[in-house]
Design a protein around this motif. Sequence first.
Motif, PDB file in Angstrom:
ATOM      1  N   SER A 176       0.854  -1.212  -0.096  1.00  0.00           N
ATOM      2  CA  SER A 176       0.034  -0.190   0.111  1.00  0.00           C
ATOM      3  C   SER A 176       0.828   1.130   0.040  1.00  0.00           C
ATOM      4  CB  SER A 176      -0.869  -0.019   1.242  1.00  0.00           C
ATOM      5  OG  SER A 176       0.078   0.346   2.388  1.00  0.00           O
ATOM      6  N   LYS A 177       0.119   2.335  -0.359  1.00  0.00           N
ATOM      7  CA  LYS A 177       1.045   3.640  -0.434  1.00  0.00           C
ATOM      8  C   LYS A 177       1.156   3.963   1.134  1.00  0.00           C
ATOM      9  CE  LYS A 177      -0.249   5.148  -5.007  1.00  0.00           C
ATOM     10  NZ  LYS A 177      -1.017   5.950  -5.872  1.00  0.00           N
ATOM     11  N   ASN A 178       0.490   3.648   1.865  1.00  0.00           N
ATOM     12  CA  ASN A 178       0.597   3.933   3.409  1.00  0.00           C
ATOM     13  C   ASN A 178       1.756   3.207   3.922  1.00  0.00           C
ATOM     14  OD1 ASN A 178      -0.300   4.873   6.004  1.00  0.00           O
ATOM     15  ND2 ASN A 178      -0.583   2.911   6.359  1.00  0.00           N
ATOM     16  N   PHE A 179       2.260   2.175   3.493  1.00  0.00           N
ATOM     17  CA  PHE A 179       3.229   1.091   3.817  1.00  0.00           C
ATOM     18  C   PHE A 179       4.595   1.711   3.381  1.00  0.00           C
ATOM     19  CE2 PHE A 179       6.526  -2.043   2.923  1.00  0.00           C
ATOM     20  CZ  PHE A 179       6.745  -2.241   4.361  1.00  0.00           C
ATOM     21  N   VAL A 180       4.484   2.095   2.019  1.00  0.00           N
ATOM     22  CA  VAL A 180       5.706   2.504   1.272  1.00  0.00           C
ATOM     23  C   VAL A 180       6.160   4.068   1.989  1.00  0.00           C
ATOM     24  CG1 VAL A 180       6.724   3.465  -0.753  1.00  0.00           C
ATOM     25  CG2 VAL A 180       5.099   1.412  -0.701  1.00  0.00           C
ATOM     26  N   LYS A 181       4.941   4.795   2.281  1.00  0.00           N
ATOM     27  CA  LYS A 181       5.235   6.254   3.065  1.00  0.00           C
ATOM     28  C   LYS A 181       6.009   5.926   4.263  1.00  0.00           C
ATOM     29  CE  LYS A 181       4.457  10.635   3.124  1.00  0.00           C
ATOM     30  NZ  LYS A 181       5.335  10.963   4.458  1.00  0.00           N
ATOM     31  N   LYS A 182       5.379   4.946   5.080  1.00  0.00           N
ATOM     32  CA  LYS A 182       6.193   4.615   6.375  1.00  0.00           C
ATOM     33  C   LYS A 182       7.322   4.115   6.396  1.00  0.00           C
ATOM     34  CE  LYS A 182       3.082   3.616  10.078  1.00  0.00           C
ATOM     35  NZ  LYS A 182       2.004   2.759  10.737  1.00  0.00           N
ATOM     36  N   VAL A 183       7.824   3.449   5.265  1.00  0.00           N
ATOM     37  CA  VAL A 183       9.159   2.967   5.099  1.00  0.00           C
ATOM     38  C   VAL A 183      10.068   4.236   4.777  1.00  0.00           C
ATOM     39  CG1 VAL A 183      10.768   1.796   3.542  1.00  0.00           C
ATOM     40  CG2 VAL A 183       8.559   0.607   4.312  1.00  0.00           C
ATOM     41  N   TYR A 184       9.463   4.884   3.723  1.00  0.00           N
ATOM     42  CA  TYR A 184      10.229   6.344   3.550  1.00  0.00           C
ATOM     43  C   TYR A 184      10.462   7.320   4.858  1.00  0.00           C
ATOM     44  CZ  TYR A 184      11.020  10.979   1.533  1.00  0.00           C
ATOM     45  OH  TYR A 184      11.460  12.312   1.539  1.00  0.00           O
ATOM     46  N   ASP A 185       9.593   7.291   5.473  1.00  0.00           N
ATOM     47  CA  ASP A 185       9.695   8.105   6.629  1.00  0.00           C
ATOM     48  C   ASP A 185      10.751   7.866   7.578  1.00  0.00           C
ATOM     49  OD1 ASP A 185       7.576  10.114   5.824  1.00  0.00           O
ATOM     50  OD2 ASP A 185       6.046   9.156   6.725  1.00  0.00           O
ATOM     51  N   THR A 186      10.508   6.260   7.778  1.00  0.00           N
ATOM     52  CA  THR A 186      11.435   5.716   8.597  1.00  0.00           C
ATOM     53  C   THR A 186      12.990   5.818   8.359  1.00  0.00           C
ATOM     54  OG1 THR A 186       9.916   3.940   9.147  1.00  0.00           O
ATOM     55  CG2 THR A 186      12.134   3.336   9.497  1.00  0.00           C
ATOM     56  N   CYS A 187      13.158   5.877   6.862  1.00  0.00           N
ATOM     57  CA  CYS A 187      14.403   5.767   6.247  1.00  0.00           C
ATOM     58  C   CYS A 187      14.975   7.316   6.502  1.00  0.00           C
ATOM     59  CB  CYS A 187      14.547   5.303   4.887  1.00  0.00           C
ATOM     60  SG  CYS A 187      14.143   3.915   4.328  1.00  0.00           S
ATOM     61  N   VAL A 188      13.936   8.277   6.480  1.00  0.00           N
ATOM     62  CA  VAL A 188      14.509   9.653   6.609  1.00  0.00           C
ATOM     63  C   VAL A 188      14.937   9.867   7.913  1.00  0.00           C
ATOM     64  CG1 VAL A 188      13.793  12.009   6.590  1.00  0.00           C
ATOM     65  CG2 VAL A 188      13.172  10.709   4.653  1.00  0.00           C
ATOM     66  N   GLU A 189      14.126   9.394   9.095  1.00  0.00           N
ATOM     67  CA  GLU A 189      14.145   9.611  10.699  1.00  0.00           C
ATOM     68  C   GLU A 189      15.343   8.749  11.020  1.00  0.00           C
ATOM     69  OE1 GLU A 189      11.485   9.281  14.682  1.00  0.00           O
ATOM     70  OE2 GLU A 189      10.638   8.962  12.712  1.00  0.00           O
ATOM     71  N   ALA A 190      15.646   7.530  10.258  1.00  0.00           N
ATOM     72  CA  ALA A 190      16.699   6.729  10.986  1.00  0.00           C
ATOM     73  C   ALA A 190      18.109   7.134  10.235  1.00  0.00           C
ATOM     74  CB  ALA A 190      16.576   5.372  10.323  1.00  0.00           C
ATOM     75  N   GLY A 191      18.142   8.015   9.250  1.00  0.00           N
ATOM     76  CA  GLY A 191      19.377   8.379   8.915  1.00  0.00           C
ATOM     77  C   GLY A 191      19.919   7.549   7.555  1.00  0.00           C
ATOM     78  N   VAL A 192      19.052   6.810   7.135  1.00  0.00           N
ATOM     79  CA  VAL A 192      19.371   5.905   5.973  1.00  0.00           C
ATOM     80  C   VAL A 192      19.763   6.547   4.807  1.00  0.00           C
ATOM     81  CG1 VAL A 192      18.525   4.157   4.390  1.00  0.00           C
ATOM     82  CG2 VAL A 192      18.093   3.585   6.948  1.00  0.00           C
ATOM     83  N   ASP A 193      21.028   6.284   3.953  1.00  0.00           N
ATOM     84  CA  ASP A 193      21.257   7.349   3.128  1.00  0.00           C
ATOM     85  C   ASP A 193      20.378   7.162   1.886  1.00  0.00           C
ATOM     86  OD1 ASP A 193      23.985   8.182   4.739  1.00  0.00           O
ATOM     87  OD2 ASP A 193      23.816   6.042   4.869  1.00  0.00           O
ATOM     88  N   TYR A 194      20.094   5.949   1.525  1.00  0.00           N
ATOM     89  CA  TYR A 194      19.274   5.614   0.090  1.00  0.00           C
ATOM     90  C   TYR A 194      18.007   4.848   0.569  1.00  0.00           C
ATOM     91  CZ  TYR A 194      23.432   7.093  -2.518  1.00  0.00           C
ATOM     92  OH  TYR A 194      24.531   7.957  -3.230  1.00  0.00           O
ATOM     93  N   MET A 195      16.873   5.120  -0.273  1.00  0.00           N
ATOM     94  CA  MET A 195      15.994   3.978   0.024  1.00  0.00           C
ATOM     95  C   MET A 195      15.498   3.820  -1.519  1.00  0.00           C
ATOM     96  SD  MET A 195      11.822   4.753   1.128  1.00  0.00           S
ATOM     97  CE  MET A 195      10.400   3.324   0.481  1.00  0.00           C
ATOM     98  N   GLU A 196      15.806   2.172  -1.716  1.00  0.00           N
ATOM     99  CA  GLU A 196      15.225   1.964  -3.045  1.00  0.00           C
ATOM    100  C   GLU A 196      13.715   1.381  -2.967  1.00  0.00           C
ATOM    101  OE1 GLU A 196      18.001  -0.147  -5.871  1.00  0.00           O
ATOM    102  OE2 GLU A 196      17.230  -2.118  -5.091  1.00  0.00           O
ATOM    103  N   ILE A 197      13.132   2.283  -3.844  1.00  0.00           N
ATOM    104  CA  ILE A 197      11.610   2.111  -3.808  1.00  0.00           C
ATOM    105  C   ILE A 197      11.011   1.270  -4.629  1.00  0.00           C
ATOM    106  CG2 ILE A 197      11.241   4.106  -5.239  1.00  0.00           C
ATOM    107  CD1 ILE A 197       9.028   5.169  -3.424  1.00  0.00           C
ATOM    108  N   GLY A 198      11.758   0.734  -5.679  1.00  0.00           N
ATOM    109  CA  GLY A 198      11.279  -0.253  -6.388  1.00  0.00           C
ATOM    110  C   GLY A 198      12.043  -0.728  -7.673  1.00  0.00           C
TER     111      GLY A 198
END
Lengths: 315, 315
Positions: free
Chosen positions: A25-47
């Motif tokens: 779901s878009k909600n799930f992908v948004k949560k992964v994105y928000d988590t990466c940003v907050e956790a300091g993860v350098d890259y998020m591969e979205i698909g």
Amino acid sequence: MFRKEIKVLDCTVRDGGLMNKWQFSKNFVKKVYDTCVEAGVDYMEIGYISSEDQFPRDQYGPWKFCAEEELREIVGDNNTNTKLSVMADIGRIKFDDIRPKSESVVDLFRVACYDYQIDKAIELAHHVMDKGYEATINLMAVSKVAERSLNEVLEDVAKSRVGTFYLVDSFGSLYSEDIHGLMDKYTKALPGKTIGFHGHNNQQLAFANTIECIIKGANMLDATMLGIGRGAGNCPMELLISFLKNPKYKLKPILRIIQEEMIPLQKQIDWGYFMPYMITGSQNDHPRSAMAWMDSDQKDDYVAYYESVMHGKDI
Amino acid sequence: MFRKEIKVLDCTVRDGGLMNKWQFSKNFVKKVYDTCVEAGVDYMEIGYISSEDQFPRDQYGPWKFCAEEELREIVGDNNTNTKLSVMADIGRIKFDDIRPKSESVVDLFRVACYDYQIDKAIELAHHVMDKGYEATINLMAVSKVAERSLNEVLEDVAKSRVGTFYLVDSFGSLYSEDIHGLMDKYTKALPGKTIGFHGHNNQQLAFANTIECIIKGANMLDATMLGIGRGAGNCPMELLISFLKNPKYKLKPILRIIQEEMIPLQKQIDWGYFMPYMITGSQNDHPRSAMAWMDSDQKDDYVAYYESVMHGKDI
């Protein structure tokens, strides 16, 4: 371990999507994105980035295509420290369908290829670099590549403009001595280039192998939330972030998404440490027969699976 | 990996019993024993040996005591290639309660101790050796032992008649570089002695660390079926047996007990990779606070657990 050159790449949606045809779901992908940003993860591969005519939209979710407008629904203009990555399979994305970087929120293209596709992979990587993106080449299934072919791949990559090359343990079959040998080979053949690592967890070695790669100089490291990914999954992000001591990384947001999203998701998708995946890993085999077994009525009959893949050998 | 000196020890019942007060059915313990015999496992550790006045029988199962007659109900005279092991905690077994080897089906006593108990451990080990048993000393929690104290322990063990000394990763906190350093230290300090390894899987490193110990010369290796053990559990037997190439080891009986016994058991006992255990491992802490959390109503709230153990630090 603190080394400022180290970058962490989250591929929760991209590799995890191999288990559900990218129907997150878009909600799930948004949560992964928000988590990466907050956790300091350098890259998020979205698909995966694919041309629209390559896969039917009614069977595959948006993260198999990575259309610009759908990415922007999640990340807006992505004014964060987390860069956005997409993976490209050879032949699945037409060059003309790739817009210039100035018109895209994507930062990085990772080109996945087999050894015999290396020329096409370099061509695609150069193409996206010329359009303004960062690029990596991820050589899959290296545990099955013969030495002469691997040497040719490395010679070709050395001559290319591509700055990052990935060691990929596609089958979760590599042990630490394999990792050391390949890292020595890659760093010697590719002076000045960054080496990345993408592991699979069939033998519970994805995190351990990531550490060995760090020791040997790898600076781009893949991981996923609670280790989601094809079959046994990948290196768990929570372990990697706990290990890295760079103050920019934070564990708490990762624990939050694990308890709120990943644990419930694990009740629907059987990624992780299951005997069929363990067996393909220890046999250095593609997990496809294990994935088929896990989708069958016999999924809990590990003895029967083992007998089927060993073809009557003495076991 | 094939090295004929390598011995594998199953501690499914002994370490797994830490999760259920050793209340395994006799049928289960017999199945573990039959599996070890069929799979070629060299030793099976069937429990702790304790004097009857040390623990109440109404709270603890038989494998906390290892009374001779109860062992024989499982193994008879044990006319097999699998030797029988028991673990002894300092102060829990009176010397007079240990019968001579000629009257017992037990082959091996493993004496578990902390650094400050090493003299008592050597005394007990010598005592059982004088009664005809094999003995090892297993120094627990080495990740918390300061260098001078560890040097003293090693000097004392070097001077003793005890032939096998264990590297024990009690908290699942050791990384490969720790393992390499400790194995170098142990082998240098204990020439001619066998080094064993007992890992915990808090960070999914128990199998990886076992491999590193093998590389560094350890020849006695602990594992359990599906990794059962305290908290996150131990090195999974199925991974270790898949890795070792000695033809005497067989994977199939291990897969059988996993599907018939261990998977159903895992629905009752929460051993394995859970965030609280991962956190204590990465923090080099005893898992007791994580085990208490896992027994509470808040067990799935990992963020709250993390906040509680970090005591308001910036996380």
